[in-house]
Design an enzyme around this catalytic site. Structure first.
Site, mmCIF file in Angstrom:
data_model
loop_
_atom_site.group_PDB
_atom_site.id
_atom_site.type_symbol
_atom_site.label_atom_id
_atom_site.label_comp_id
_atom_site.label_asym_id
_atom_site.label_seq_id
_atom_site.Cartn_x
_atom_site.Cartn_y
_atom_site.Cartn_z
ATOM 1 C CG ASP A 84 -1.813 -1.197 1.305
ATOM 2 O OD1 ASP A 84 -1.775 -2.038 0.393
ATOM 3 O OD2 ASP A 84 -2.569 -1.311 2.276
ATOM 4 C CD GLU B 111 -0.198 -6.475 9.233
ATOM 5 O OE1 GLU B 111 -0.369 -6.095 10.420
ATOM 6 O OE2 GLU B 111 -0.717 -5.904 8.254
HETATM 7 C C1 2M8 Z 1 -3.067 -4.302 3.867
HETATM 8 O O1 2M8 Z 1 -3.978 -3.548 3.105
HETATM 9 C C2 2M8 Z 1 -5.250 -3.133 3.629
HETATM 10 C C3 2M8 Z 1 -6.024 -2.513 2.480
HETATM 11 O O2 2M8 Z 1 -6.284 -3.480 1.505
HETATM 12 C C4 2M8 Z 1 -5.155 -2.179 4.789
HETATM 13 O O3 2M8 Z 1 -4.062 -1.655 5.078
HETATM 14 O O4 2M8 Z 1 -6.190 -1.918 5.427
HETATM 15 C C5 2M8 Z 1 -1.932 -4.731 2.928
HETATM 16 O O5 2M8 Z 1 -0.861 -5.244 3.668
HETATM 17 C C6 2M8 Z 1 -2.446 -5.764 1.924
HETATM 18 O O6 2M8 Z 1 -1.402 -6.274 1.153
HETATM 19 C C7 2M8 Z 1 -3.172 -6.910 2.631
HETATM 20 O O7 2M8 Z 1 -3.776 -7.739 1.680
HETATM 21 C C8 2M8 Z 1 -4.233 -6.406 3.617
HETATM 22 C C9 2M8 Z 1 -4.815 -7.517 4.476
HETATM 23 O O8 2M8 Z 1 -3.799 -8.275 5.061
HETATM 24 O O9 2M8 Z 1 -3.679 -5.419 4.495
#
Ligand code: 2M8
Length: 453
Positions: free
Chosen positions: A190, A425
């Site tokens: 992101d 994570e």
């Molecule tokens: C993160 O992205 C989400 C938005 O999609 C967020 O920050 O709220 C990123 O690390 C993404 O790669 C990942 O798929 C998601 C859920 O783990 O979190």
């Protein structure tokens, strides 16, 4: 490769008793993490930060389930693809109706997918994520082949093909055979420095966020997350895309963020290679998939390889230029089996440089950004920390190009990280300290996969 449907008593004959005991313990932790995040039909990335189903998370998670509950591999993917839109796009979030709307921002009300033609009954986002799904389905099946798996592949095949077709047609904004992403969330990385240039052209002020309530900063340290200005731009981009009904026609004339990402397109090419394998397994002609894999690989090299840096960079369609940051995205085309030897060689040099520190014995984990760069931030999400999914993909690429010793270095590094910190994570790229969610699904899933090797 080891095919295993039950947890091992010990992780393999080559290990001494201590290592076997430690790997057995880690296997148990990873299994408990996945079990704890299983939501009945799908797995949440994290109970707190991400309480719904995420697209590329589910692909990685499906790989992990293959080692302990193969039935859940196919539930995970079936559940995601049930939410596929009629145009073929696989949404990046599938909202669980049983979870309160305010538990995650931006929630289902913000996306309003139910107001758009051709969307599923369940609420979803309107964006996509890197198409690693065919790759994951084929990898999981080959780890634990079964008749049930073959039936699942047959069921998924037309959906995986439709996913690829959507990306190769509707999203080929640049007209060169690559898919464009319309939002940094689509990259999965992101707030990577790769997006700083294209993001700075998106008109927004941090004050936009006064109208909304971020939930991520309730569960995670704000200093580790994207900034409010990032979020203001994220919201602005979704608002623009949503206003056009999430349609992809004339995006070049109206959308503020259009980028060809090396990881996204390498995943698209690697998934065509996987689809060729799946096609053969279910008695369909693999030829067209092989041809598309070749064409995508050529386009990735022609459009995204920089002769000066010897690595891959995203191309910003708004400026026509490659973005300058040397992030880990640049290494990911290694997952393309047909990547020419010249590119493999220079990308390896980049990976082995002080920027990323790849070695047969890693002294630190693989960072998500060039650790010598002035904008390297070891705590902030995708601007430095180490991530298991990216490390797993690059390890796969190294194996595909015969660099087994370097691949073994990454494998040990992944195991060491989780041994010391648990299924976090992401991890501090210097100290290995666990960051973000402490019980994160793809970390657990991919750990199981490397332990099973
Ligand atoms: C993160 O992205 C989400 C938005 O999609 C967020 O920050 O709220 C990123 O690390 C993404 O790669 C990942 O798929 C998601 C859920 O783990 O979190």
């Amino acid at each position: 490769m080891v095919n295993r449907t039950v947890p091992p008593a010990g992780p393999g004959p080559a290990l001494g008793t201590d290592a076997a005991g430690e790997h057995g313990r880690m296997w148990g932790v990873a299994r408990a993490t996945l079990d704890g995040n299983w939501a009945g039909g799908h797995t949440v990335p994290s109970r707190t930060l991400y309480p719904h189903q995420w697209s590329w998370d589910s692909a990685f998670i499906a790989i992990g389930w293959a080692h302990i509950r193969p039935d859940r591999t196919w539930s995970e993917l079936d559940s995601l693809f049930r939410a596929q839109w009629r145009d073929g796009r696989v949404p990046h979030i599938v909202f669980n109706p049983a979870v309160a709307g305010g538990a995650y921002f931006p929630g289902p009300g913000f996306w309003s997918s139910n107001t758009v033609e051709g969307t599923p009954p369940v609420a979803t986002s309107g964006l996509v994520q890197p198409p690693v799904h065919a790759l994951a389905a084929w990898h999981a099946y080959r780890r634990v082949p079964s008749e049930a798996g073959r039936v699942a592949l047959r069921r998924l095949y037309p959906r995986l093909v439709a996913q690829q077709r959507y990306l190769a047609t509707c999203r080929d904004v640049g007209g060169a055979g690559l898919a464009s992403i319309v939002h940094p969330w689509e990259s999965g990385l992101d707030n990577s420095p790769a997006w700083d240039g294209p993001m700075s052209a998106v008109p927004a002020e941090a004050a936009v966020m006064r109208a909304y309530r971020r939930r991520d900063t309730v569960h995670a340290d704000p200093a580790h997350r994207p900034t409010d200005l990032d979020y203001a731009r994220y919201v602005t981009m979704v608002t623009a895309y949503r206003a056009g009904g999430y349609r992809d026609d004339s995006l070049a004339d109206r959308h503020p963020f259009l980028v060809e990402c090396p990881l996204f397109n390498a995943a698209m090419g690697a998934s065509e290679v996987a689809l060729a394998g799946i096609a053969e397994a279910i008695g369909v002609d693999p030829g067209p998939h092989r041809e598309r894999a070749v064409a995508i690989t050529e386009a990735v090299v022609t459009r995204l390889y920089d002769l000066d840096t010897g690595t891959f960079h995203p191309r910003d369609l708004r400026t026509g230029r490659l973005t300058p940051a040397r992030t880990v995205l640049g290494l990911t085309p290694l997952i393309l089996p047909g990547l020419p030897a010249r590119q493999v060689e220079t990308v390896l040099a980049e990976a082995r440089s002080a920027r990323f520190g790849l070695a047969a014995r890693m002294d630190r984990p693989l960072p998500s950004h060039d650790r010598t760069a002035t904008d390297f931030e070891p705590l902030r999400y995708w601007r430095g920390p180490s991530w298991m999914n990216i490390t797993w993909l690059i390890r796969l690429g190294l194996l595909r190009h015969g660099h087994d010793r370097l691949a073994a270095g990454l494998r040990s590094s992944m195991i060491d990280l989780v041994a010391a910190a648990g299924c976090h994570e992401y991890f501090h790229p210097d100290t290995g300290v666990g960051l973000g969610s402490p019980a994160f699904s793809w970390t657990a899933a991919l750990l199981l996969d490397v332990l099973a090797d």
